[in-house]
Design a protein around this motif. Structure first.
Motif, short mmCIF file in Angstrom:
data_model
loop_
_atom_site.label_atom_id
_atom_site.label_comp_id
_atom_site.label_asym_id
_atom_site.label_seq_id
_atom_site.Cartn_x
_atom_site.Cartn_y
_atom_site.Cartn_z
N LEU A 135 40.27 54.59 35.79
CA LEU A 135 39.38 53.49 35.43
C LEU A 135 39.51 53.21 33.94
O LEU A 135 39.34 54.11 33.12
N SER A 136 39.83 51.98 33.58
CA SER A 136 39.97 51.59 32.18
C SER A 136 38.75 50.77 31.78
O SER A 136 38.57 49.64 32.27
N TYR A 137 37.92 51.32 30.91
CA TYR A 137 36.70 50.64 30.51
C TYR A 137 37.04 49.45 29.61
O TYR A 137 37.91 49.52 28.76
N GLY A 138 36.34 48.33 29.83
CA GLY A 138 36.58 47.13 29.06
C GLY A 138 37.72 46.28 29.58
O GLY A 138 38.05 45.26 28.99
N VAL A 139 38.31 46.70 30.72
CA VAL A 139 39.42 45.97 31.31
C VAL A 139 39.01 45.50 32.71
O VAL A 139 38.44 46.27 33.49
N VAL A 140 39.28 44.23 33.03
CA VAL A 140 38.97 43.71 34.36
C VAL A 140 39.96 44.29 35.36
O VAL A 140 41.18 44.15 35.20
#
Length: 279
Positions: A135-140
């Motif tokens: 999961l990449s935070y700040g990425v849609v």
């Protein structure tokens, strides 16, 4: 060895005040699970560590002989077992003596009568093309529902195989309730609308809404759930998603399903387990 007198975090592995210091400790101690190392060294986790040690004083007498060394290498799996076991005790159940060859929990009532067996498992992300991505935070990002369903179904299937083996060894009897308890917090992403466990056990698909009927817009559109009876793996193989509709798996009485890690779960004894779904 009295397990209850030994600590979950017995070593002084250093102090991690930030991500940089934690990364250095992970390089220094690659033999430890990153989750264990974080919980052991992060200054922001001191109270959580003390709480987990308190849980251990309650659950320790019932843990198997491999618990403490494996807690350092399989933090998600063993911390889920720790939390579930303590939850059962705090809810007034008794636990039978642990057999390393048998299920994780033999649950008994106050009179010592066996109620059920429970086997606990925490899902991993998997490997290869069907692995659940980070999961990449700040990425849609799209929620990887299909990959997550595969990980939950894999965990269920592995524990069903173990159940079948325990039947053959006569550790468990055919008429005894048997529950598989799955924690899928390692997958990070949120469940969409309904617990993914329902999608795995009953082949539930997506929520749909019928707005137009014969070209006429409906004032009260009908909504329903589609069927999704299988997941197609990247290699072309189909994985059925109908465990609780298949007679083969009828020996499994229920699933306990949790999406939260132990660190994000209720800590008060009378609230522990409130974040579980029982299916």
């Amino acid at each position: 060895m009295n397990k209850a007198k030994d600590k979950l975090f017995p070593e002084q592995l250093g102090i991690a005040r930030n991500d940089e210091e934690l990364a250095l400790l992970q390089d220094q101690f690659p033999q430890y699970d990153p989750g264990y190392l974080t919980q052991s060294t992060a200054t922001s986790r001191t109270k959580l560590k003390e709480w987990m040690e308190c849980l251990w004083t309650q659950y320790g007498p019932y843990a198997d002989t491999h618990f403490l060394p494996e807690f350092k290498r399989q933090f998600a799996q063993r911390s889920w077992e720790l939390y579930l076991g303590t939850t059962l005790l705090s809810r007034g159940f008794k636990l039978g003596d642990r057999n390393d060859a048998g299920p994780d929990f033999e649950v008994r009532d106050q009179n010592g009568r066996r109620l059920s067996w429970i086997e606990a498992v925490a899902t991993g992300r998997g490997t290869g093309n069907d692995r659940v991505p980070e999961l990449s935070y700040g990425v849609v990002m799209d929620v990887p529902v299909e990959q997550m369903r595969l990980r939950i179904s894999n965990a269920f299937a592995e524990k069903f195989y173990q159940y079948s083996h325990e039947l053959e060894k006569k550790i468990v009897k055919e008429n005894e309730p048997y529950i598989i308890a799955i924690n899928r917090s390692n997958l990070d992403y949120l469940d969409p609308l309904i617990p993914l466990a329902f999608k795995v056990l009953f082949g539930v698909g997506d929520l749909t809404m019928r707005i137009m009927v014969n070209g006429i817009r409906q004032e009260n559109p009908e909504s329903s759930w589609t069927a999704s009876l299988k997941v197609n793996k990247k290699n072309g193989a189909d994985v059925p998603m109908l465990f609780f509709c298949d007679q083969k798996y009828s020996g499994i009485s229920a699933m306990i399903y949790a999406t939260d890690s132990i660190l994000n779960s209720p800590q008060k004894p009378d609230e522990m387990g409130e974040n579980f779904s029982i299916i």
